[in-house]
Write a protein that holds these residues in place. Structure first.
Motif, PDB file in Angstrom:
ATOM      1  N   VAL A 238       0.850  -1.191   0.000  1.00  0.00           N
ATOM      2  CA  VAL A 238       0.000   0.000   0.000  1.00  0.00           C
ATOM      3  C   VAL A 238       0.889   1.245   0.000  1.00  0.00           C
ATOM      4  O   VAL A 238       1.919   1.290   0.681  1.00  0.00           O
ATOM      5  N   ALA A 239       0.478   2.256  -0.762  1.00  0.00           N
ATOM      6  CA  ALA A 239       1.240   3.501  -0.817  1.00  0.00           C
ATOM      7  C   ALA A 239       0.851   4.426   0.324  1.00  0.00           C
ATOM      8  O   ALA A 239      -0.309   4.487   0.737  1.00  0.00           O
ATOM      9  N   ASP A 252      -4.674   8.002   2.336  1.00  0.00           N
ATOM     10  CA  ASP A 252      -4.978   6.916   1.415  1.00  0.00           C
ATOM     11  C   ASP A 252      -4.910   7.442  -0.014  1.00  0.00           C
ATOM     12  O   ASP A 252      -5.407   8.531  -0.313  1.00  0.00           O
ATOM     13  N   THR A 257      -1.263   3.489  -4.924  1.00  0.00           N
ATOM     14  CA  THR A 257      -1.154   2.078  -4.539  1.00  0.00           C
ATOM     15  C   THR A 257      -1.181   1.180  -5.763  1.00  0.00           C
ATOM     16  O   THR A 257      -0.393   0.230  -5.875  1.00  0.00           O
ATOM     17  N   LYS A 261       1.881  -1.335  -6.861  1.00  0.00           N
ATOM     18  CA  LYS A 261       1.718  -2.774  -7.081  1.00  0.00           C
ATOM     19  C   LYS A 261       2.154  -3.169  -8.492  1.00  0.00           C
ATOM     20  O   LYS A 261       2.766  -4.228  -8.687  1.00  0.00           O
ATOM     21  N   ASN A 489      -1.296  -2.356   5.265  1.00  0.00           N
ATOM     22  CA  ASN A 489      -2.694  -2.581   4.933  1.00  0.00           C
ATOM     23  C   ASN A 489      -3.365  -3.322   6.085  1.00  0.00           C
ATOM     24  O   ASN A 489      -3.557  -4.541   6.044  1.00  0.00           O
TER      25      ASN A 489
END
Length: 753
Positions: A238-239, A252, A257, A261, A489
């Motif tokens: 997750v970023a 968020d 994200t 990935k 996450n």
């Protein structure tokens, strides 16, 4: 292939293309049996995926792997050697499932008979030559050990026939294959992770392995094990976008994200060790003929008394030992020229992982060695002082962060890098290594296990493990720049909107036979589990350890915290026995084992009661199974680790110990160095000195340093936890020789209608 100094390449040198296990070849990927057809690489004969919808999850699957336990030759670390393995391969399939799916395994036993020997452990007499096996399917899961397809009495006496994650199965060679069916809960009681409502089973890396007591170490070393992944392999990547108003917080960012990935490559890495005798050539020697050796699982005499394990080299035509050869210990070490101890990754000795510029690596690492403790560190190959921190996004199958209530506006937690990592046998870690940031030139790092002091043997000889280089990680030059950081996450719980539906009629709370009473929360009771030496084993058995389990409470009348040594044991709730010479001692698992897979659950002779926990998930008023404190006491001079099935647990906090359990922690250290006084070893945490922070770690295995106590919190609240299973040391040579105990989690049954 790069050859060590002093070894001349022969005209018949084996290359990576011919045998990728020989050393410094690119990491070989294990076969994958996945719910996603595009991700499945396992042969069709080993992997079957079918639709198996469940209410609310129309896309749920049944993912089945076929495991035939055989005695056959395999290739490992450049050698051909006969071991006990699955399907004739050392590299077992990785199983990929999602919440709501059913993980299934069909186990067939075609192992050769074995003559009982010292390496068979304490249970050799029970096994005889039948070479039985079974399956812990899966380690790390909060899943049912019972019959997954039956809804009758959950306190079923036929524990060994349960087809869930049941380690009491016992299958001899030639018997009909047995099918394990393990549903992955999509609606798990969130109290197992200190939250309210329901959660999906945590996404992360778990594993499966033989759990045949007395032979588990040998069978796991030979290859009877593999990895099992729940959820998308990149689910925990997750970023973290920095909050402009507060740089200590993340926002968020789904788009970031998704990009992160897309730039990340997943590599599964199975850490295993195997000890070989009668090697016909040195590990690094070139030869036109594949090298051969004999598997020697007894682990005796692999290091010298001081823990040194050298490397033999050909120098001026003669074999000589280089004891100070840590730079040469590339996936192996040797006490003498005829034997070798291999530390492999995916069956390879010192493989390479190349990470292209602009790409990242998610290294999903599992310690599948039965007995080895890895103390991991990532160093620059050319400059050992240049250390790369390890960014953990998963530990023991759970994101290392507190579970949170589901909220579209919840704030991600930034991941915290660590300098090093102790990976006990059975532990898993998901390590994120970045290479999507600007890197002017290529750099190479080495993941190694540092030298480790694991205590003393018989209170005399130091038990030291050698330093070994495990993997080369080549980070290619990168011309791109990164902006986001890495977040965790955390598992998100949702409110439980389903009303509790109690069964019609009265509920009968009859304690099962053989059980001791559970804790009484009103008396501030907790459970203390002590691992103990066995000084005089019974004739004809190899039993080195035992387990003493007590319910303890503060002194009568005490209302304020008191020193732990003043706590009182409740005789009627103690699982132990009286020895004329030693007083109160523990019970080795062999005392419960009646042979052929039969366990004395009923305490037929009155001398072997077992631990029982009363857990009634349908009764809101029951609290005995919720947030139990277990004090794990190591009464020996050697390092152990604790594992309990169907459970995740965490370290207790000082505030909990003081306020809730009335323990004065003034003289109880929160952490201890493994190798004092200069602290040359890792630092083990015994409890959380402060309140659990945002990066709370959940475990299913945890180190127990010699002569110390570890304070952990665990909750028996989920329906999946009802049944019969075990807790034990996961150093399997210890478990095989006594260090395991049965546990029964039970609930009341509806009265007969």
């Amino acid at each position: 292939m790069i050859l060590p100094l002093g070894i001349e390449p022969s005209h018949g040198q084996i290359t990576c293309a011919q045998d990728p296990t020989v050393g410094e070849c690119e990491l070989v990927l294990p076969p994958v049996c996945s719910r996603d057809p595009a991700a499945s690489t396992a042969p069709a004969a080993l992997c079957t995926v079918t639709d198996q919808p469940v209410p609310g999850l129309p896309n749920a699957k049944r993912v089945q792997v076929n495991l035939k336990a055989v005695t056959s030759e395999i290739k490992v670390g450049g050698y051909t050697v006969e071991t006990e393995n699955y399907n004739g391969f050392y590299l077992s399939p990785v199983i990929e499932v999602d919440v709501g799916d059913t993980a299934a395994a069909v186990l067939e036993n075609s192992l050769k008979p074995r003559v009982p020997s010292d390496s068979d452990g304490a249970n050799a007499g029970h096994h005889g030559t039948d070479n039985a096996t079974n399956l812990h399917f899966f380690h790390g899961g909060v899943v049912t050990p019972r019959n997954a397809r039956r809804t009758n009495d959950p306190n079923d006496d036929a524990a060994r026939k349960g087809d869930g994650d049941n380690v009491y199965t016992y299958w001899k060679p030639g018997e009909a294959p047995f099918a394990y069916h393990v549903p992955i809960p999509h609606s798990l009681d969130a109290r197992v992770l200190d939250e309210v409502g329901k959660i999906p089973h945590p996404s992360g890396l778990n594993w499966y392995h033989s759990h045949m007591h007395g032979r588990s170490s040998d069978q796991v070393m030979g290859g009877l094990s593999g990895l099992l992944s729940v959820g998308d392999a990149k689910a925990n990547v997750v970023a973290c976008k920095k909050d402009p108003a507060d740089q200590t917080k993340c926002l968020d960012d789904p788009q970031a994200t998704a990009g992160l990935k897309a730039r990340t490559d997943v590599r599964y890495a199975l850490l295993r060790d195997i000890s070989l005798r009668r090697i016909d050539a040195l590990p690094d020697a070139g030869t036109a003929t594949p090298k051969t050796a004999t598997w020697a699982p007894d682990l005796k005499g692999w290091v010298k008394d001081d823990g040194e394990c050298g490397v033999w080299r050909l120098v001026d035509g003669q074999l000589k030992e280089d004891e100070d050869a840590k730079q040469l210990r590339k996936g192996y070490c040797q006490r003498d020229k005829d034997n070798a101890w291999l530390f492999t990754v995916n069956g390879q000795r010192f493989p390479t992982i190349t990470v292209e510029g602009g790409r990242n690596l998610l290294l999903r690492l599992g310690n599948l060695s039965p007995n080895v403790v890895y103390w991991l560190e990532l160093n620059n190959e050319q400059n050992e002082a240049d250390k790369q921190k390890l960014l953990l996004v998963g530990v023991d199958g759970v994101v290392p962060a507190k579970a949170v209530l589901a909220d579209p506006n919840r704030i991600p937690v930034q991941a915290t890098p660590v300098d090093d990592l102790v990976l006990m046998p059975a532990s898993r870690a998901e390590i994120f290594i970045r290479n999507d940031c600007l890197r002017p030139k290529e750099q190479t790092y080495v993941l190694r296990t540092k030298g480790l002091n694991a205590g003393t043997v018989n209170n005399t000889k130091s038990d030291r493990w050698p330093e070994i280089q495990l993997i080369r990680i080549v980070l290619k030059a990168s011309t791109v720049s990164c902006t986001e950081e890495i977040a965790l996450n955390a598992v998100a719980a949702r409110a439980d909107l389903q009303a509790v539906i109690l069964s019609k009629g009265a509920r009968v709370a009859t304690k099962p036979k053989g059980c001791v009473d559970d804790i009484d929360p009103a008396k501030n009771e907790h459970r203390r589990v002590t691992f103990k030496d066995v000084s005089i084993p019974p004739p004809g058995k190899i039993i080195n350890w035992s387990v003493l389990t007590e319910i303890v409470h503060p002194p009568d009348g005490s209302t304020s915290p008191v020193p732990y040594d003043s706590f009182v044991s409740v005789d009627a709730k103690t699982v132990g026995k009286i020895d004329p010479d030693e007083g109160l001692v523990g019970i080795p698992f062999e005392d419960y084992d009646l042979g052929d897979g039969n366990i004395d659950w009923d305490n037929s002779n009155g001398l072997r009661p077992h631990v029982c926990v009363f857990a009634d998930p349908s009764s809101p008023g029951n609290t005995s199974g919720q947030q139990q404190l277990w004090v794990l006491k190591n009464g020996t001079g050697q390092l152990h680790n604790f594992h309990i099935h169907q459970m995740k647990f965490r370290l207790a906090t000082a505030k909990e110990l003081t306020d809730q359990f009335k323990i004065d922690v003034t003289n109880e250290p929160a952490e201890v160095c493994a190798d004092p006084p200069a602290c040359k070893g890792p630092v083990y945490k015994l409890y959380e000195a402060k309140a659990a922070d945002k990066n709370t770690e959940w475990h299913d295995t945890i180190p127990m340093p010699p002569s110390k106590k570890v304070f952990v919190i665990m909750s028996f609240v989920a329906e999946e936890q009802v049944g019969r299973y075990v807790f034990h040391c996961h150093i399997l040579k210890h478990e095989d020789t006594g260090l395991m105990a049965p546990i029964e989690v039970w609930k009341p049954m509806p009265a007969t209608q």
